[in-house]
Design a protein around this motif. Structure first.
Motif, mmCIF file in Angstrom:
data_model
loop_
_atom_site.group_PDB
_atom_site.id
_atom_site.type_symbol
_atom_site.label_atom_id
_atom_site.label_comp_id
_atom_site.label_asym_id
_atom_site.label_seq_id
_atom_site.Cartn_x
_atom_site.Cartn_y
_atom_site.Cartn_z
ATOM 1 N N UNK A 1 0.822 -1.208 0.000
ATOM 2 C CA UNK A 1 0.000 0.000 0.000
ATOM 3 C C UNK A 1 0.860 1.264 0.000
ATOM 4 N N UNK A 2 1.985 1.201 -0.674
ATOM 5 C CA UNK A 2 2.891 2.349 -0.723
ATOM 6 C C UNK A 2 2.166 3.611 -1.151
ATOM 7 N N UNK A 3 1.343 3.487 -2.159
ATOM 8 C CA UNK A 3 0.666 4.654 -2.727
ATOM 9 C C UNK A 3 -0.315 5.260 -1.733
ATOM 10 N N UNK A 4 -1.159 4.419 -1.102
ATOM 11 C CA UNK A 4 -2.188 4.936 -0.203
ATOM 12 C C UNK A 4 -1.604 5.429 1.113
ATOM 13 N N UNK A 5 -0.534 4.784 1.594
ATOM 14 C CA UNK A 5 0.051 5.197 2.865
ATOM 15 C C UNK A 5 0.674 6.586 2.793
ATOM 16 N N UNK A 6 0.989 7.035 1.594
ATOM 17 C CA UNK A 6 1.583 8.354 1.438
ATOM 18 C C UNK A 6 0.520 9.456 1.367
ATOM 19 N N UNK A 7 -0.756 9.044 1.428
ATOM 20 C CA UNK A 7 -1.841 10.036 1.430
ATOM 21 C C UNK A 7 -2.127 10.498 2.856
ATOM 22 N N UNK A 8 -2.667 11.718 2.972
ATOM 23 C CA UNK A 8 -2.962 12.278 4.290
ATOM 24 C C UNK A 8 -4.268 11.745 4.874
#
Length: 712
Positions: free
Chosen positions: A219-226
């Motif tokens: 979930x690299x992409x989603x974990x970088x979201x606020x």
């Protein structure tokens, strides 16, 4: 709606689907199970997801939208009901998210590691709570069948559409682990969903740090979201915990967005890559992850088929976002467990080609970074080497560049770095390899020549003595051996001998065959096709195979291919003692057409090799090449001489004699003669050869004088 009007809460599923899609797909894969539950939380617009790890049970809960009674009955409890269709494929949630879930089977994931699953959900719409328990052993018993062929299972209902305030009165009786109370407290009496997995089948507990890395990878992409946060045992999973520390990142922050044209459609991709300093992670965490709708679609290790860059890709962590891969109308190309993509799809194949170019660029940029940061230090160490390892400025630059492009491990270990520089410089001047290769060559010359043994020895030298990027002397020895054997066999060799030589050294067919290899599986497939009579045989092929299936029948046919079998060569060769005839071309065409049928998208070329007096056998078809043994020898030797010329250019007056003498000694008089011809067309080479010849003659005279004195 009163209780009598409510839809009955019952689980509907097709026969055996629980066993195949719940147990087998996720069996003993706890991180995959938890990833599916995180996906459900994402789809439910949750802002927070909590994962609590215990030895005997696991709990995952979120503050998402939850589910109403009707949503439970008509969606969640219907196994295999697709979340997405052509009508809603482009729809987004209220938080602007694309749905991760697709097939409606992720809810079965918990049964891969637990035999009892409890679901507690509070809906954002009516603030009502439902609490169900599903027992795997009961689920797998002979189920009831209703009229639409669904199997029916009625879960245990603890609470059915009751206000959240009434939940507290039943907690003391049913909240065995205390997680329902914790769930209600953490969502602050609002809404969300809790999954508790009991009676775990996994034998080892899950270390939180390992899970953080796995979640970060998936979930690299989603974990970088606020707006999306995951907690493991109440500890927030941040980029520092989930992702490795990068010494360099491209771009430094965020991602690069690019529009690529795929079959006349503009497709948006976003990407970034980081390189780590120390590759002490498992190999399956390195490479590139391809994500669609925020979740992994192609898991690592993956580098779009790029070969020969393993040293660098071992330190790479790349991320590519391509939501459109999960939105194709005609085909679902992402595997059910979301670990691989069907790259044979027409659209995906073009992205695969684009991705290979992107990874190659990343590696090139990283090597430039390495060279820039280490060039001065390495150059100084080479200058300080003993005088017997003195090299020219040009050579020092080349060696420095090679050291800079090696594994980052070389930069951290000072002693190892010094050893590499010393051995590399020594190998560059051929001092440590000269006697070994000469001895090896003498052994091969004086024996019947075992290609496999020779290659194995070369690999050992390559591995333990000469770094890959400096194995020029080994390459030369290999080429000389192969071409010398080719020249000998082209006079009176047998078909099996010539076939073995070509299959060991495909580059003999041309310098463009460097990435081709002998495809034995294709050869075996052709044998079976002859037995099945789907491939017309000739001669005694079919009869011999019927009697002895393992025999090496049709030794005069060889099959070559690249790694992904998009380029195929079929070669029919005839002994130099047998003149080519048109029936040989006809036989080749039979195999050629057979290959075209089973590989319709591949580039197929047919080669007919043998003696062809008066150019008696000919064809204008560009898909076929008719080559004589004499021409093959000349063309191969031409490529070999170009390699030698590249080695001889730019050598200093301190080392030119020894190197050229070695080449002449390896190649013999024929190599010397051809090199001299090349020198006549190149003034630099001619000057080198003239000086070398004079010194060789002087040494020869001294030996003669010395021998005369000894004889007296």
């Amino acid at each position: 709606m009163n209780s009598k009007q409510k839809t009955k809460l019952e689980l509907k599923y097709s026969h055996n689907i629980i066993e195949h899609l719940g147990l087998k797909l996720y069996q003993n894969k706890p991180t995959n199970v938890l990833a599916e539950l995180i996906s459900n939380s994402w789809d439910a617009d949750a802002e927070k997801v909590w994962i609590d790890l215990n030895d005997n049970y696991l709990a995952v809960y979120d503050n998402g939208l939850g589910m109403t009674h009707e949503e439970l009955a008509n969606n969640y409890l219907v196994i295999g009901k697709k979340k997405r269709s052509e009508n809603n494929i482009d729809e987004e949630t209220s938080k602007g998210r694309k749905m991760m879930g697709r097939k409606g089977i992720g809810k079965l994931a918990p049964f891969g590691i637990a035999s009892k699953v409890s679901l507690i959900t509070v809906s954002a719409l009516d603030k009502k709570c439902c609490w169900l328990e599903i027992n795997l052993s009961e689920l797998l018993q002979n189920p009831q069948q209703n009229t639409d062929s669904h199997s029916i299972y009625e879960p245990k209902i603890i609470a059915e559409s009751i206000p959240i305030s009434e939940m507290l009165s039943i907690l003391h009786q049913h909240d065995t682990h205390g997680y329902v109370k914790k769930f209600i407290d953490d969502i602050e009496n609002s809404h969300g969903t809790l999954i508790i997995m009991d009676n775990l089948s996994i034998k080892r507990s899950i270390p939180p740090s390992t899970l953080m890395e796995s979640i970060g990878q998936r979930f690299t992409v989603t974990l970088l979201r606020d707006d999306f946060t995951v907690y493991i045992n109440d500890k927030k999973v941040t980029e520092n915990e989930a992702l490795p520390h990068f010494v360099v990142r491209y771009p430094e922050q965020g991602s690069t967005e690019e529009i690529i044209n795929i079959n006349n459609k503009d497709r948006v991709v976003r990407y970034w890559v980081g390189f780590i300093d120390k590759a002490d992670w498992p190999q399956d965490q390195a490479g590139v992850g391809v994500y669609a709708h925020g979740k992994i679609a192609q898991d690592r290790p993956f580098v779009f088929g790029l070969k020969g860059r393993e040293i660098t890709t071992r330190y790479m962590y790349g991320v590519i976002e391509a939501d459109w891969l999960d939105e194709l109308e005609n085909e679902d190309i992402i595997s059910t467990d979301r670990t691989s993509i069907n790259w044979n799809n027409n659209d995906a194949a073009l992205m695969y080609e684009w991705g290979a170019g992107l990874v190659a660029k990343w590696i090139k940029d990283y090597r430039k970074y390495q060279e820039k940061n280490n060039k001065g230090k390495i150059d100084l160490k080479i200058r300080e080497l003993p005088s017997e390892l003195r090299v020219t400025e040009t050579e020092r630059e080349a060696i420095t560049k090679m050291v800079c492009n090696m594994s980052p491990k070389i930069y951290r270990d000072e002693q190892l770095q010094n050893e590499v520089i010393h051995n590399l410089t020594s190998a560059w001047t051929h001092r440590p390899t000269r006697n070994i290769i000469q001895s090896l060559w003498d052994k091969i010359k004086n024996s019947e020549g075992n290609e496999t043994e020779f290659l194995d020895i070369l690999k050992k030298i390559h591995k333990h003595l000469v770094p890959e990027s400096l194995s020029l002397s080994v390459t030369v020895a290999q080429k000389i051996y192969a071409l010398t054997r080719l020249y000998e066999l082209s006079k009176n060799g047998t078909e099996p001998q010539l076939q073995a030589l070509l299959e060991s050294f495909p580059w003999i067919l041309g310098s463009d065959k460097g990435k081709m290899y002998a495809n034995i599986s294709l050869k075996n497939l052709a044998k079976q096709a002859s037995l099945d009579r789907t491939l017309p045989s000739h001669g005694g092929t079919e009869g011999e195979l019927a009697i002895q299936p393992d025999s090496d029948t049709r030794p005069d046919f060889s099959f070559f291919s690249n790694d992904n079998e998009t380029i195929l060569d079929v070669v029919e060769l005839k002994s130099p003692l047998i003149p080519l005839q048109y029936k040989h071309l006809s036989q080749l065409q039979t195999y050629f057409n057979w290959l075209r049928e089973i590989y319709p998208d591949a580039k197929v070329t047919g080669y007919l090799i043998g003696e062809n007096p008066g150019n008696a056998v000919r064809t204008n078809d560009p898909d076929y090449k008719i080559i004589t043994w004499d021409l093959l020898c000349k063309e191969s030797r031409k490529d070999y001489l170009e390699l030698l010329a590249s080695m001889l250019h730019g050598v200093s007056e301190y080392y030119e004699d020894a190197r050229i003498q070695d080449v002449i000694a390896y190649g013999g008089d024929s190599a010397k003669e051809l090199l001299m011809r090349m020198a006549n067309a190149d003034s630099v080479l001619k000057d080198i050869f003239d000086r070398t010849e004079r010194k060789i003659n002087e040494k020869t005279k001294k030996k003669v004088v010395k021998k005369d004195l000894e004889d007296r």
